[in-house]
Scaffold this active site. Sequence first.
Site, PDB file in Angstrom:
ATOM      1  N   GLY A   1       8.705  53.202   1.125  1.00 51.89           N
ATOM      2  CA  GLY A   1       8.160  53.849  -0.061  1.00 51.89           C
ATOM      3  C   GLY A   1       7.255  55.018   0.236  1.00 51.89           C
ATOM      4  O   GLY A   1       7.190  55.986  -0.531  1.00 51.89           O
TER       5      GLY A   1
ATOM      6  N   ASP B   1      11.307  42.280   7.355  1.00 56.69           N
ATOM      7  CA  ASP B   1      11.711  43.548   6.743  1.00 56.69           C
ATOM      8  C   ASP B   1      11.449  44.742   7.648  1.00 56.69           C
ATOM      9  O   ASP B   1      12.210  45.720   7.635  1.00 56.69           O
ATOM     10  CB  ASP B   1      11.068  43.742   5.368  1.00 56.69           C
ATOM     11  CG  ASP B   1       9.558  43.558   5.337  1.00 56.69           C
ATOM     12  OD1 ASP B   1       8.924  43.491   6.412  1.00 56.69           O
ATOM     13  OD2 ASP B   1       9.006  43.485   4.221  1.00 56.69           O
TER      14      ASP B   1
ATOM     15  N   ASN C   1      -0.305  46.898  12.852  1.00 56.46           N
ATOM     16  CA  ASN C   1      -0.400  46.851  11.392  1.00 56.46           C
ATOM     17  C   ASN C   1      -1.574  47.699  10.925  1.00 56.46           C
ATOM     18  O   ASN C   1      -2.706  47.523  11.386  1.00 56.46           O
ATOM     19  CB  ASN C   1      -0.631  45.418  10.913  1.00 56.46           C
ATOM     20  CG  ASN C   1       0.629  44.600  10.896  1.00 56.46           C
ATOM     21  OD1 ASN C   1       1.410  44.639  11.840  1.00 56.46           O
ATOM     22  ND2 ASN C   1       0.827  43.851   9.837  1.00 56.46           N
TER      23      ASN C   1
ATOM     24  N   GLY D   1      10.920  42.726  -5.377  1.00 61.71           N
ATOM     25  CA  GLY D   1      12.149  42.380  -4.679  1.00 61.71           C
ATOM     26  C   GLY D   1      13.293  43.177  -5.252  1.00 61.71           C
ATOM     27  O   GLY D   1      13.215  43.720  -6.356  1.00 61.71           O
ATOM     28  N   ARG D   2      14.365  43.272  -4.478  1.00 65.49           N
ATOM     29  CA  ARG D   2      15.540  44.000  -4.969  1.00 65.49           C
ATOM     30  C   ARG D   2      16.786  43.455  -4.286  1.00 65.49           C
ATOM     31  O   ARG D   2      16.721  42.939  -3.159  1.00 65.49           O
ATOM     32  CB  ARG D   2      15.390  45.495  -4.698  1.00 65.49           C
ATOM     33  CG  ARG D   2      15.308  45.873  -3.264  1.00 65.49           C
ATOM     34  CD  ARG D   2      14.605  47.222  -3.092  1.00 65.49           C
ATOM     35  NE  ARG D   2      13.538  47.069  -2.107  1.00 65.49           N
ATOM     36  CZ  ARG D   2      12.259  47.052  -2.395  1.00 65.49           C
ATOM     37  NH1 ARG D   2      11.847  47.211  -3.635  1.00 65.49           N
ATOM     38  NH2 ARG D   2      11.352  46.875  -1.475  1.00 65.49           N
TER      39      ARG D   2
END
Length: 469
Positions: free
Chosen positions: A389, A228, A287, A14-15
């Site tokens: 990422g 997200d 997905n 998390g951030r």
Amino acid sequence: MKTFAAVDLGASSGRVMVGRAGAGSLSLAPVNRFPNEPVRAGGTLYWDILALYRGVLDGLRQAGPVDGIGIDSWAVDYGLLDATGALLGNPVHYRDSRTDGVAAKVATAISEDKLYALTGLQKLPFNTIYQLVAAAGTPQLEAARQLLLIPDLLAYWLTGEKGAEITNASTTQLLDLGSGGWAGELMTTLGIRPTLFPPLRAPGSVIGPVLPALGIGTPDVIAVGSHDTASAVVGVPAAGENFAYISCGTWSLVGVELDAPVLTEASRLANFTNEGGVDGTVRYLRNVMGLWPLQECLREWGSPDLPALLRQAAAVPAFRAVVDLDDPVFLPPGDMVGRLTRAGGGALSGPAEIIRCILDSLALAHRRAVRQAQELSGRQVDAVHIVGGGARNELLCRLTADACGLPVLAGPVEATALGNVLVQARAAGAISGDLSALRALLRETQQIVRYEPRGDAAAWRAVERRLEA
């Protein structure tokens, strides 16, 4: 210029990021990063939600005064509240085995084609609908009076206000695409109480001010694309509409942005999903397993030097071994190296070869999903945007460009947090415009790397046929 805190919770970390936005200006800086480590207890895999909440509070305190706070996280998982509003135990992790075989049970009550026509969701064994059917009859669910998805649970603890942001609610497989509301009749058919579900709210709506007792000021918490991926798609710096996106992290979410859902039988059989996006858009996507196998291998190897391993993997001959990363065998944690080696027919030796197998296989999965998204939606794609990422992984970006035969534009890495900030900033009046205007601001302010396709297209076709044989 106004300042916003973006709380972005991923499946492994998390951030809290601080973004500043105004006319022609957008910047982002991290203030707190913290691990998201699930905990297995009594045979069940849980999220450590209180550790995550502590990380969020620490980050918000470090952020200082802000004009708004937005929260996004992974989808489908939830917390249950009792009649007093207290949390009834830790949320169960979507990778827990409790949903094994539950999809088949649900199919006896409502056929898969009818469920798809109603909800537009792809069949994934951990969707909220299956989790709730798996939990039927448990004391915790019997005592529950409210269900809150993870971002909504954290927003509730910050503000005292309960609700369900619609982009994340759309991932539960319990939202009626036709009415735009909760599918109450479906819930009743499956023995799920409709009263568990709070009112829906749209991205950009104000949830409420932070409770003064928390000691972090009283800025408004603003609903963003709280799934997200919904925030990440806002953060795709695309020009026009003929683009595909890959939000690449633990999962790769591969798709296109549409104005209306695709509910054909071909779409259902291809396991594509129609999830809610910001401004009423549809995230038409599939997905793909993503970087999860690589993350698990690195954990098993003791977190070695990844850049060095990627350089070694780039030198490994292509297609020495490819595997179907969508095979459920790769879903659970543990012994990922062994499972990949066995699936690769024993042709893999050492970390570099295993990593090349993962990235070749992931690029191949991206190729299939991008092609199918175009065929099923009728939307032509001129470029593929990789955000998240995976945009840092040069080898993966190059392989994806080669596999798709399309330019890949990589970045921004923090697309999710940027999308979170952009929705807040627009709601607060710091910026204005539709999604195309928000994306133009991204192109003006963020670094994007372009990869042109190269290599042998016939070789990718051949290896795809080999994997499907």
